[in-house]
Design an enzyme around this catalytic site. Structure first.
Site, PDB file in Angstrom:
ATOM      1  N   LYS A 190       0.954  -1.102   0.066  1.00  0.00           N
ATOM      2  CA  LYS A 190       0.052  -0.010   0.156  1.00  0.00           C
ATOM      3  C   LYS A 190       0.893   1.291  -0.042  1.00  0.00           C
ATOM      4  O   LYS A 190       1.371   1.707   0.882  1.00  0.00           O
ATOM      5  CB  LYS A 190      -0.860   0.069   1.318  1.00  0.00           C
ATOM      6  CG  LYS A 190      -2.249   0.799   1.265  1.00  0.00           C
ATOM      7  CD  LYS A 190      -2.082   2.322   0.879  1.00  0.00           C
ATOM      8  CE  LYS A 190      -1.510   2.925   2.159  1.00  0.00           C
ATOM      9  NZ  LYS A 190      -1.318   4.393   1.703  1.00  0.00           N
ATOM     10  N   GLU A 266       8.996   0.980  11.266  1.00  0.00           N
ATOM     11  CA  GLU A 266       9.958   2.151  11.097  1.00  0.00           C
ATOM     12  C   GLU A 266       9.326   3.527  11.081  1.00  0.00           C
ATOM     13  O   GLU A 266       8.701   3.825  10.152  1.00  0.00           O
ATOM     14  CB  GLU A 266      10.387   2.034   9.495  1.00  0.00           C
ATOM     15  CG  GLU A 266      11.394   0.617   9.103  1.00  0.00           C
ATOM     16  CD  GLU A 266      12.655   0.653  10.071  1.00  0.00           C
ATOM     17  OE1 GLU A 266      13.181   1.555  10.277  1.00  0.00           O
ATOM     18  OE2 GLU A 266      13.137  -0.771  10.007  1.00  0.00           O
ATOM     19  N   CYS A 300      13.181  10.699   7.590  1.00  0.00           N
ATOM     20  CA  CYS A 300      13.294  10.124   8.793  1.00  0.00           C
ATOM     21  C   CYS A 300      14.480  10.359   9.652  1.00  0.00           C
ATOM     22  O   CYS A 300      14.490  10.810  10.871  1.00  0.00           O
ATOM     23  CB  CYS A 300      12.827   8.920   9.098  1.00  0.00           C
ATOM     24  SG  CYS A 300      13.693   7.783   8.073  1.00  0.00           S
ATOM     25  N   GLU A 397       9.251  16.538  14.786  1.00  0.00           N
ATOM     26  CA  GLU A 397      10.081  16.358  13.368  1.00  0.00           C
ATOM     27  C   GLU A 397       9.778  17.681  12.579  1.00  0.00           C
ATOM     28  O   GLU A 397       8.350  17.669  12.183  1.00  0.00           O
ATOM     29  CB  GLU A 397       9.608  15.170  12.740  1.00  0.00           C
ATOM     30  CG  GLU A 397      10.555  13.796  12.832  1.00  0.00           C
ATOM     31  CD  GLU A 397       9.759  12.760  11.962  1.00  0.00           C
ATOM     32  OE1 GLU A 397       8.699  12.568  12.038  1.00  0.00           O
ATOM     33  OE2 GLU A 397      10.726  12.142  11.171  1.00  0.00           O
TER      34      GLU A 397
END
Ligand code: NAP
Length: 496
Positions: A190, A266, A300, A397
């Site tokens: 997906k 992750e 990331c 972030e």
């Protein structure tokens, strides 16, 4: 900062015509239920690049049915055959690297040179796991009592659901598909709704190399939750591998608990970038440019907090600011672009809010600090100094081209502030002191550490985080273990 506004004839136009627009289920390209589609946008212009099939929950379940039907035959396919197919996929990715890079740049916005870099990186997972496929082994030995023999074997865990983000549209897919296929698992992929084209084109390449029907299925959708939840609850699914935000990861872990699924997560990061007083500042600035501005900061592993020793902070900041001022912002496929657009308006709004909050807490803008020009979702590469404790940008972030600089006075302070986060994905440290580097390796709470290096990703390395940055590893010899179960048999002592 200069803005690149000239855009050459689009490389993507030709490549995009080769991208399938349907779902890939059971080896066939099929329309979504009800013929539903959704638009994929070019973030540099806001224009529609393509209309892509929008999978429904029933389409998702059809993909799982295809994966489950192909599972047994794929698991029994000799490892050498699986390996050769992965190697063929690697070769075809190399042949089509220009098309892949152009498609990625079109839908995600990264500069073409970086897209080519991602094709190289993403392709490496196919080559690495082609090699690993033939090295799955077990062990045999006497039990300690000497009354029997223990045989340990590994087998594919079973059909896997792979959910990927938009920031590395090819590499996040190959980093999951390659180890799954090497281990003998079939998959449903997906992809992110912002970047389905790369995944669909990659599926076309897998079709071209003759991958058996149903081994890889691809279901883009606008309804990620509604499509994935029934699969996660379905007993035929045995593995969930997710890359994305920690918030969505938590939700998926809760869902996976009901089916006791094997999971790999992750998740997000908040990487500290430490510059010590003995650092080679040229190297540190080079590393900072990579760790912070590659992919427009949308990684990331991107450096999120710069912690610089107070003795070198002014010099480091001045050099970094000069380099950032020279970055050229523009469409990813325009000549000379260093930094492309952010993925969408929401991303720009988030960066804007975090910068405003930092400034409200007393930070100064050394360069940048505002939206870019044009119709696309651009943000000017930015350096913030004197970022105060408590500013949101130090704990969230930023996922954009903003370097937030703070200073420290001692190694202990640097370590304790670097670790003051629930995340633990990547960290970077610049120092010439080997003993210090070893101390940092032991003391920093991180899954990955770049020592005088601004990039840590490598197909041969175990990529992943600790704390709330995730579970499991992708790449390296560890990567295939995520898709293998362990079985053990005890046999009676053959001599008895
Ligand atoms: P995201 O919003 O968590 O989305 C990631 C993927 O999950 C997308 O495919 C998304 O689909 C899907 N998704 C969202 N909600 C879902 C649900 N309820 N059920 C099933 N799937 C769902 O993350 P993102 O904004 O795309 O990516 C940025 C994040 O990914 C950052 O936090 C970054 O640090 C992290 N990341 C981590 C790594 C790593 O290796 N640790 C690598 C890259 C990125 P839609 O696109 O349709 O929303």
């Amino acid at each position: 900062m200069t803005v690149v506004d000239a855009r050459p004839e689009s490389l993507a136009a030709a490549a995009l015509t080769a991208v399938p627009r349907d779902l890939f289920i059971g080896g066939r390209w099929v329309a979504a239920e009800g013929g539903r589609t959704f638009p994929v946008l070019d973030p540099a212009t806001g224009e529609v690049l393509a209309e892509v099939a929008d999978a429904s929950p029933a389409d998702g379940l059809a993909a799982l049915t295809a994966a489950a039907a192909a599972q047994e035959a794929w698991a029994q396919t000799p490892a050498r055959v699986r390996s050769t197919l992965l190697r063929d996929a690697f070769d075809l990715v190399q042949q089509r690297r220009h098309e892949l890079a152009a498609i990625m740049t079109a839908e995600m916005g990264k500069p073409l040179a970086e897209a080519r870099g991602e094709v190289a990186y993403g392709g490496e997972f196919l080559r690495w796991f082609a090699d690993e496929a033939v090295r799955i082994s077990g062990r045999y030995g006497a039990n300690p009592e000497g009354t029997g023999r223990m045989i340990v074997t590994h087998r594919p865990v079973g059909p896997a659901l792979l959910i990927t983000p938009w920031n590395f549209p090819l590499a996040m897919a190959t980093r999951k598909i390659a180890p799954a296929l090497a281990a003998g698992c079939t998959v449903v992929l997906k992809p992110a709704e912002a970047t389905p084209l790369t995944a669909l084109y990659f599926a076309r390449l897998l079709e071209e190399i003759g991958l058996p029907a149903g081994v890889v299925n691809v279901v883009p959708t606008l309804s990620a939750g509604a499509v994935c939840a029934p699969l996660i609850a379905d007993r035929r699914l045995r593995k969930l591998s997710f890359t994305g935000s920690t918030g969505v990861g938590r939700t998926l872990l809760r869902q996976a608990a009901d089916n006791v699924l094997r999971t790999s997560m992750e998740l997000g990061g908040n990487a500290p970038f430490l510059v010590f007083e003995d650092a080679d500042l040229d190297a540190a600035v080079d590393g900072a440019m990579l760790a912070k501005f590659r992919n427009g900061g949308q990684a990331c592993t991107a450096a999120n907090r710069f912690l610089v020793h107070e003795a070198v902070a002014a010099e480091f900041t001045a050099r970094l600011t000069d380099r950032v001022r020279a970055l050229r912002v523009g469409p990813g496929d325009a000549d000379g672009t260093d930094v492309g657009p952010l993925i969408d308006d929401r991303a720009v709004a988030k960066v804007e809010a975090l910068v405003a909050d930092a400034v409200a807490h007393g930070a100064e803008v050394a360069v940048g600090g505002a939206r870019g020009d044009g119709p696309g979702t651009f943000w000017q590469p930015t350096v913030l100094t004197n970022v105060a404790p408590g500013s949101r940008i130090l704990s969230e972030e930023v996922f954009g081209p903003v370097a937030a600089i703070t200073t420290f006075a001692s190694e202990d302070e640097a370590v304790s502030r670097a670790n003051d986060t629930e995340f633990g994905l990547a960290a970077y440290a610049y120092t010439r002191d080997l003993a210090r580097a070893q101390r940092l390796l032991e003391r920093l709470e991180t899954g990955m550490l770049g020592v005088n290096a601004g990039i840590v990703s490598n197909a041969a390395a175990p990529f992943g985080g600790i704390k709330q940055s995730g579970l499991g590893r992708e790449g390296g010899v560890e990567g295939i273990a995520e898709y293998l179960d362990t079985s053990y048999a005890l046999t009676a002592d053959p001599a008895a």
